[in-house]
Design an enzyme around this catalytic site. Structure first.
Site, short mmCIF file in Angstrom:
data_model
loop_
_atom_site.label_atom_id
_atom_site.label_comp_id
_atom_site.label_asym_id
_atom_site.label_seq_id
_atom_site.Cartn_x
_atom_site.Cartn_y
_atom_site.Cartn_z
N ASN A 1 0.88 -1.17 0.00
CA ASN A 1 0.00 0.00 0.00
C ASN A 1 0.91 1.22 0.00
OD1 ASN A 1 -1.75 2.07 0.51
ND2 ASN A 1 -2.71 1.11 2.31
N LYS B 1 3.14 0.81 3.23
CA LYS B 1 2.80 -0.22 4.21
C LYS B 1 2.83 -1.56 3.50
CE LYS B 1 -0.38 2.84 6.60
NZ LYS B 1 -1.69 3.33 6.23
N ARG C 1 -2.52 -2.06 -3.56
CA ARG C 1 -3.69 -1.21 -3.38
C ARG C 1 -3.58 -0.05 -4.37
NH1 ARG C 1 -4.93 3.46 0.87
NH2 ARG C 1 -7.12 3.70 0.39
N HIS D 1 -12.53 3.54 -0.24
CA HIS D 1 -12.57 2.55 0.85
C HIS D 1 -13.30 1.28 0.42
CE1 HIS D 1 -12.49 6.05 4.02
NE2 HIS D 1 -11.26 5.62 3.80
N ARG E 1 -11.22 16.33 7.04
CA ARG E 1 -11.98 16.71 5.83
C ARG E 1 -13.40 17.09 6.21
NH1 ARG E 1 -10.74 11.27 2.82
NH2 ARG E 1 -8.65 11.13 3.67
N ASP F 1 -8.39 13.49 16.57
CA ASP F 1 -8.40 12.15 17.15
C ASP F 1 -9.63 12.00 18.04
OD1 ASP F 1 -7.98 9.83 18.71
OD2 ASP F 1 -5.83 9.96 18.32
N ARG G 1 -10.43 9.90 20.23
CA ARG G 1 -10.15 9.63 21.65
C ARG G 1 -10.06 10.93 22.44
NH1 ARG G 1 -5.59 5.52 19.81
NH2 ARG G 1 -5.58 7.11 18.23
N GLU H 1 -8.24 -4.62 5.21
CA GLU H 1 -8.10 -4.35 3.78
C GLU H 1 -6.98 -5.18 3.17
OE1 GLU H 1 -8.41 -0.17 5.11
OE2 GLU H 1 -8.99 0.22 3.05
P1 AMP Z 1 -7.93 4.61 11.00
O1 AMP Z 1 -7.84 5.66 9.94
O2 AMP Z 1 -8.92 3.53 10.69
O3 AMP Z 1 -6.58 4.06 11.41
O4 AMP Z 1 -8.53 5.34 12.30
C1 AMP Z 1 -7.75 6.29 13.00
C2 AMP Z 1 -8.62 7.03 13.97
O5 AMP Z 1 -9.30 6.13 14.85
C3 AMP Z 1 -7.85 7.94 14.91
O6 AMP Z 1 -7.62 9.19 14.33
C4 AMP Z 1 -8.79 8.05 16.10
O7 AMP Z 1 -9.65 9.15 15.89
C5 AMP Z 1 -9.64 6.80 16.04
N1 AMP Z 1 -9.41 5.91 17.20
C6 AMP Z 1 -8.48 4.97 17.35
N2 AMP Z 1 -8.59 4.36 18.55
C7 AMP Z 1 -9.64 4.95 19.18
C8 AMP Z 1 -10.28 4.78 20.45
N3 AMP Z 1 -9.86 3.88 21.33
N4 AMP Z 1 -11.34 5.57 20.74
C9 AMP Z 1 -11.77 6.49 19.85
N5 AMP Z 1 -11.22 6.69 18.66
C10 AMP Z 1 -10.17 5.94 18.31
#
Ligand code: AMP
Length: 401
Positions: A11, A18, A93, A182, A243, A284, A286, A386
């Protein structure tokens, strides 16, 4: 003779690569890793062989050629080099396959030319994917190289859903339509959700909510995608990490004519400084949940705007499908953020959608139901994979061709 049962999944992004080596017999991953900050200062390669220590190499990777050569060396150091007879193919990918590529495709010179022709509609993604393919072909010219397209799963979307309501001649000239992204994840999760329900994919209608840093929704009827939220580019649809998702196109004219922003500045604003980040300074989830719980109003607004958009798509796609069997949450936010899942589905009992708070709070890496038995629509958390989907599609192609 050793049977070739492994697929190397690559990827290649604009500044990262990756990779995962996947064994198709037992689903094991003999090695996984990534190279970051290619062409930038402070490059880094992380390589983890199965059952071994993670190795880190911090040095400059001037370009993708250097990065992929380093990956090949790391694999060779574990006896998993690109010359290994166990390697059946490399699965790439590729973000944009336009309308031409509706399925995984063995890469030839002609296919590569077609992928290059799509660069104008995917300027941020396809160039890096192409470099990854070129380098991999140079390193192993005799090995099948398979392109798996993010857009392919969405090529079944009916014309009335794929078309924007603009002048057809203009749209056709510039290939403007909904392509969606996606797709590999939506396809994998729709199928895994059917499996979780103990039913064939052809029998179930699913709404897949892929909520990562980028986020998209899709409506899948009997295994076939009929609608998705991203469009010509991955900017349309849900509120994302950085975005904006859906926005009145008039905002762009306004910012340009009245605000004096250039088109490039608006592009940067909507792609990199909007979404959750634009609303509250964090992208993020979290951190946003933590801040919301601490009473931070900007974070709470961002959370609510994110969930509101999600609910609009959930309701809209329910109507598009007519009959709904399952809603599946996936990717970083969808798999981990119980408060987002709870808020997105709250008060929808009249639509047959209910979530059990206890099941929703369970943390697990396994596909699981979070709806109570009485919920007419199953609500599921299904971790996406994926890389595995790309490997499976590539392997199926080399085995049958
Ligand atoms: P991805 O693009 O699928 O890798 O998702 C990344 C995003 O997942 C991060 O920017 C976080 O906002 C969210 N994320 C990851 N772990 C958690 C968690 N434990 N609780 C809430 N959001 C999370």
């Amino acid at each position: 003779m050793t049977e070739a049962t492994r697929i190397l999944v690559l990827n290649a992004g604009s500044s990262s690569v990756k990779y995962q080596l996947i064994d198709m017999v037992d689903g094991s991953r003999p090695a996984v890793g990534l190279v970051e900050r290619i062409g930038e200062r402070g490059g880094r390669l992380l390589h983890t062989p199965a059952g071994g220590e993670r190795r880190e190499s911090v040095r400059a990777f001037p370009d993708h050629w250097a990065a992929l050569q380093a990956v090949a060396q790391e694999l060779a150091a574990d006896g998993l080099g690109l010359d290994s007879p166990e390697l059946a193919a490399i699965g790439h990918r590729v973000v944009h396959g336009g309308m031409r590529f509706t399925a995984p495709t063995r890469i030839t010179d002609e296919v590569l030319t077609e992928i290059r022709r799509l660069v104008p509609v995917a300027p941020l993604h396809n160039p890096a994917n192409i470099i990854g393919i070129e380098v991999a072909r140079a390193l192993r010219p005799d090995l099948p190289q398979i392109a798996v397209f993010d857009t392919a799963f969405h090529t079944t979307i009916p014309e009335h859903a794929a078309r924007y309501a603009i002048d057809t001649a203009v749209a056709d000239e510039h290939r403007v339509r909904r392509y969606g992204f996606h797709g590999t994840s939506h396809q994998y999760v729709a199928r895994a959700t059917a499996r979780l329900l103990g039913r064939a994919p052809e029998e179930v209608n699913v709404i897949v909510l892929h909520l990562g840093n980028g986020a998209s929704a899709s409506a899948v009827a009997g295994g076939v995608c009929v609608e998705t939220s991203m469009g010509l580019t991955p900017l349309e649809g849900l509120v994302m990490g950085t975005r904006s998702g859906d926005i009145d196109p008039g905002v762009i004219f306004h910012l340009h004519r009245v605000g004096g922003l250039s088109i490039d500045e608006i592009d940067d604003l909507l792609n990199r400084r909007s979404g959750l980040l634009g609303l509250c300074g964090d992208n993020d989830m979290r951190e946003i949940i933590r801040r919301t719980e601490a009473g931070d109003q900007a974070a709470e607004l961002a959370f609510r705007a994110y969930v509101h958009r999600l609910r609009k798509y959930l309701g809209g796609y329910y109507a598009v499908l007519g009959h709904l069997d399952a809603v599946a949450f996936t990717a970083g936010v969808g798999e981990n953020a119980a408060p987002v899942r709870a808020a997105a589905t709250a008060g929808l009992e009249e639509l047959g959608i209910a979530v059990d708070p206890e099941l929703n709070s369970v943390r697990s890496g396994e596909p699981r139901l979070i709806s109570p038995a009485y919920s007419r629509v199953a609500v599921a958390v299904v971790p996406t994979d994926e890389e595995l989907e790309i490997a499976q599609q590539a392997y199926a192609l080399v085995r049958t061709s």
